[in-house]
Design an enzyme around this catalytic site. Structure first.
Site, short mmCIF file in Angstrom:
data_model
loop_
_atom_site.label_atom_id
_atom_site.label_comp_id
_atom_site.label_asym_id
_atom_site.label_seq_id
_atom_site.Cartn_x
_atom_site.Cartn_y
_atom_site.Cartn_z
N TYR A 199 41.80 36.86 28.16
CA TYR A 199 40.65 36.21 28.80
C TYR A 199 40.15 37.06 29.97
O TYR A 199 38.96 37.37 30.07
CB TYR A 199 41.02 34.78 29.30
CG TYR A 199 40.01 34.30 30.31
CD1 TYR A 199 38.72 33.91 29.91
CD2 TYR A 199 40.29 34.28 31.68
CE1 TYR A 199 37.78 33.51 30.85
CE2 TYR A 199 39.36 33.89 32.62
CZ TYR A 199 38.10 33.50 32.20
OH TYR A 199 37.15 33.14 33.13
N LYS B 45 36.41 39.38 30.83
CA LYS B 45 35.52 39.39 32.01
C LYS B 45 35.33 40.83 32.49
O LYS B 45 34.23 41.25 32.84
CB LYS B 45 36.10 38.53 33.13
CG LYS B 45 36.06 37.04 32.83
CD LYS B 45 34.62 36.53 32.69
CE LYS B 45 34.53 35.15 32.15
NZ LYS B 45 33.23 34.71 31.70
N SER C 51 34.81 36.57 37.32
CA SER C 51 35.98 35.87 37.86
C SER C 51 36.79 36.79 38.77
O SER C 51 36.84 38.01 38.56
CB SER C 51 36.85 35.44 36.68
OG SER C 51 38.10 35.01 37.11
P1 NAD Z 1 33.65 25.34 30.38
O1 NAD Z 1 34.53 25.59 29.20
O2 NAD Z 1 33.67 24.00 30.98
O3 NAD Z 1 32.14 25.71 30.01
C1 NAD Z 1 31.81 26.74 29.12
C2 NAD Z 1 30.86 26.17 28.08
O4 NAD Z 1 30.47 27.19 27.17
C3 NAD Z 1 31.48 25.04 27.25
O5 NAD Z 1 30.65 23.90 27.33
C4 NAD Z 1 31.52 25.60 25.83
O6 NAD Z 1 31.32 24.59 24.87
C5 NAD Z 1 30.44 26.65 25.85
N1 NAD Z 1 30.60 27.78 24.93
C6 NAD Z 1 31.69 28.58 24.80
N2 NAD Z 1 31.45 29.52 23.88
C7 NAD Z 1 30.19 29.33 23.43
C8 NAD Z 1 29.37 29.99 22.46
N3 NAD Z 1 29.81 31.02 21.76
N4 NAD Z 1 28.12 29.51 22.25
C9 NAD Z 1 27.65 28.44 22.94
N5 NAD Z 1 28.39 27.77 23.86
C10 NAD Z 1 29.64 28.21 24.10
O7 NAD Z 1 34.02 26.45 31.46
P2 NAD Z 1 33.61 26.54 33.01
O8 NAD Z 1 34.82 26.29 33.81
O9 NAD Z 1 32.39 25.78 33.26
O10 NAD Z 1 33.32 28.09 33.11
C11 NAD Z 1 32.02 28.63 32.98
C12 NAD Z 1 32.09 30.13 33.08
O11 NAD Z 1 32.68 30.49 34.33
C13 NAD Z 1 32.94 30.80 32.00
O12 NAD Z 1 32.32 32.02 31.65
C14 NAD Z 1 34.25 31.06 32.71
O13 NAD Z 1 34.94 32.13 32.14
C15 NAD Z 1 33.77 31.38 34.11
N6 NAD Z 1 34.78 31.14 35.15
C16 NAD Z 1 35.37 29.92 35.24
C17 NAD Z 1 36.33 29.70 36.22
C18 NAD Z 1 37.04 28.37 36.32
O14 NAD Z 1 38.10 28.32 36.95
N7 NAD Z 1 36.52 27.29 35.75
C19 NAD Z 1 36.66 30.71 37.11
C20 NAD Z 1 36.03 31.95 37.00
C21 NAD Z 1 35.07 32.15 36.00
C1 WQD Z 2 46.38 27.64 40.66
C2 WQD Z 2 47.77 27.62 41.27
C3 WQD Z 2 49.52 28.00 39.67
C4 WQD Z 2 48.96 24.36 37.36
C5 WQD Z 2 43.06 30.59 36.71
C6 WQD Z 2 42.74 31.70 35.74
C7 WQD Z 2 41.81 32.69 36.33
C8 WQD Z 2 40.57 32.02 36.91
C9 WQD Z 2 40.95 30.94 37.85
C10 WQD Z 2 38.78 31.89 35.36
C11 WQD Z 2 48.66 28.72 40.72
C12 WQD Z 2 49.62 26.61 40.27
C13 WQD Z 2 48.83 25.36 38.30
C14 WQD Z 2 50.12 23.54 37.40
C15 WQD Z 2 50.90 24.75 39.33
N1 WQD Z 2 39.78 31.39 35.91
N2 WQD Z 2 49.78 25.55 39.26
N3 WQD Z 2 51.04 23.76 38.39
O1 WQD Z 2 46.14 30.64 38.33
O2 WQD Z 2 44.35 30.97 40.05
O3 WQD Z 2 43.77 31.14 37.74
O4 WQD Z 2 41.84 30.02 37.20
O5 WQD Z 2 38.33 33.00 35.43
O6 WQD Z 2 41.49 33.58 35.34
O7 WQD Z 2 43.95 32.34 35.41
O8 WQD Z 2 44.36 28.87 38.69
O9 WQD Z 2 44.38 26.42 38.62
O10 WQD Z 2 45.71 27.71 36.89
O11 WQD Z 2 46.49 27.66 39.24
O12 WQD Z 2 51.77 24.91 40.17
O13 WQD Z 2 50.31 22.64 36.56
O14 WQD Z 2 48.39 26.38 40.90
O15 WQD Z 2 50.78 28.56 39.51
O16 WQD Z 2 49.48 29.15 41.76
P1 WQD Z 2 44.75 30.44 38.73
P2 WQD Z 2 45.20 27.61 38.27
#
Ligand code: NAD
Ligand code: WQD
Length: 347
Positions: free
Chosen positions: A153, A157, A128
């Site tokens: 969290y 990562k 991330s």
């Molecule tokens: P998500 O929660 O929708 O998907 C993650 C899945 O993993 C879920 O279905 C959950 O049930 C499963 N899971 C969690 N722990 C588990 C375990 N111990 N064993 C088996 N299954 C398990 O999340 P997502 O948004 O699809 O994110 C996927 C990956 O990408 C994550 O590693 C997250 O940290 C990373 N990521 C997400 C974002 C974002 O904004 N969505 C941004 C950067 C990184």
């Molecule tokens: C985006 C913008 C908020 C909700 C998160 C995680 C980060 C990464 C990406 C996984 C920000 C604003 C949000 C609301 C708002 N995930 N906001 N009202 O903050 O970039 O990061 O997702 O790795 O670890 O922290 O994403 O979608 O939460 O927010 O004004 O109800 O929207 O302040 O500026 P963010 P976000």
């Protein structure tokens, strides 16, 4: 190259399910492992409707080594792993840090141990942009310093990347690509799969779509006193289908033996930043639906602005985000409508 079996952990989750669709459409065989802690089994129905294929699914917790061992003994032809499974709620991780360290780190270490034992050579890891914290320079390249994480969290990562890097150095047979996602948004263009956060959404776009459809009364815009053109914070919003496709490219790079190093890191973003107000305005423009919002104080821990320099992924992977912000927001809206109409009632 195709007909290879890929294990997708977290494959019923948001990004995982979109990646499974792309893998199947590219001719890969997929087996999903997910414990459904943050997703539902009926996501498989959506994947099947889109692709015509129902991927194999095994429901267990990756922290359970016995279950993992049993699974890998049964599925003994896995060629590569895409490891999405993790907890991802920033707020929850502050309240329950050990839950996050336990789940995200133990599952990763179990998987790496099993890869060595079962001779699975390649893994793509979901990292991330959170590892960069508030960056000193924009856009952010992969060589920007990794900063102290703002949440447990985020720290999982950073630590996960370090664990993988140390592990890769310790042996010669396993390779990894860590993909640092910026802000994934949107849904499959069919609207049949998408992001459905449990409870009140933390992320902006699900909050926007839920407010637009009337499930939430009002969106709070967290702060308009940032040093940005309209005062609201800026992020690099990336269509989830573009993001999913990057995983296929990364997998193929590994399968083709094209990695330059056994451990590689790529930023995945569009290279453009958009403010919170730009997201709301674009959403209203492409959908014709008004979003009821109010400006409130900043959310603690938020950074002011960040967007990616995706040049390395563009050049080295030949990957580029294709979709516009409007397309991504429209797909999120299509999914929200589909969810409320067809899936919510069946809860
Ligand atoms: P998500 O929660 O929708 O998907 C993650 C899945 O993993 C879920 O279905 C959950 O049930 C499963 N899971 C969690 N722990 C588990 C375990 N111990 N064993 C088996 N299954 C398990 O999340 P997502 O948004 O699809 O994110 C996927 C990956 O990408 C994550 O590693 C997250 O940290 C990373 N990521 C997400 C974002 C974002 O904004 N969505 C941004 C950067 C990184
Ligand atoms: C985006 C913008 C908020 C909700 C998160 C995680 C980060 C990464 C990406 C996984 C920000 C604003 C949000 C609301 C708002 N995930 N906001 N009202 O903050 O970039 O990061 O997702 O790795 O670890 O922290 O994403 O979608 O939460 O927010 O004004 O109800 O929207 O302040 O500026 P963010 P976000």
């Amino acid at each position: 190259m195709k007909n290879k079996l890929i294990l997708v952990t977290g494959g019923t989750g948001y990004i995982g399910s979109h990646t499974v669709v792309e893998l199947i459409e590219q001719g890969y065989e997929v087996v999903i492992v997910d414990n459904l802690s943050n997703s539902e089994e009926r996501v498989l129905d959506g994947i099947e409707k889109i692709t015509g294929v129902r991927p194999a699914f095994s429901c267990f917790d990756l922290c359970d080594t016995t279950a993992l061992e049993k699974f890998l003994t049964a599925y003994n032809s896995i060629r590569a792993i895409i490891h999405f499974a993790a907890y991802k709620s920033v707020g929850e991780s502050v309240r329950e840090p050990l839950k996050y360290y336990q789940n995200n780190l133990v599952s990763l270490m179990n998987l790496l141990t099993a890869m060595k034992k079962h001779h699975i050579p390649d893994m793509v890891f979901s990292s991330s942009c959170t590892v960069y914290g508030e960056p000193d320079r924009l856009p952010v390249t992969e060589s920007a310093p990794v900063k102290k994480a703002a949440s447990p969290y985020g720290n999982t990562k950073r630590i996960s990347e370090e664990i993988i890097e140390d592990f890769i150095k310790s042996q010669t047979k396993i390779h990894t690509i860590a993909l640092r996602y910026f802000n994934p948004i949107g849904a499959h263009p069919t609207g049949l799969i998408g992001e459905h956060p449990i409870g009140e959404p933390e992320n902006l776009v699900p909050y926007v779509t839920q407010t637009a459809i009337g499930v939430r009364k009002q969106l709070k815009v967290f702060g308009n006193d940032y040093n940005t053109p309209d005062g609201t914070a800026i992020r690099d919003y990336l269509h989830v289908v573009d993001l999913a496709r990057a995983h296929i490219v990364a997998i193929e790079r590994m399968l083709d033996g094209k990695q330059k190093n056994a451990y590689e890191v790529f930023n995945l973003g569009t290279g453009h930043g958009n403010s919170v107000l730009e997201i709301i305005n674009t959403f209203e423009k492409v959908t014709g639906v008004k979003v009821n919002y109010v400006i409130t104080k900043r959310r603690p821990g938020d950074i002011e602005k960040i967007w990616a320099d995706p040049t390395y992924a563009n050049k080295e992977l030949g990957w580029r985000a294709q979709s516009t912000l409007g397309e991504a927001l429209l797909s999120a809206w299509k999914w929200e409508q589909y969810y409320r109409k067809h899936l919510e009632k069946k809860n």
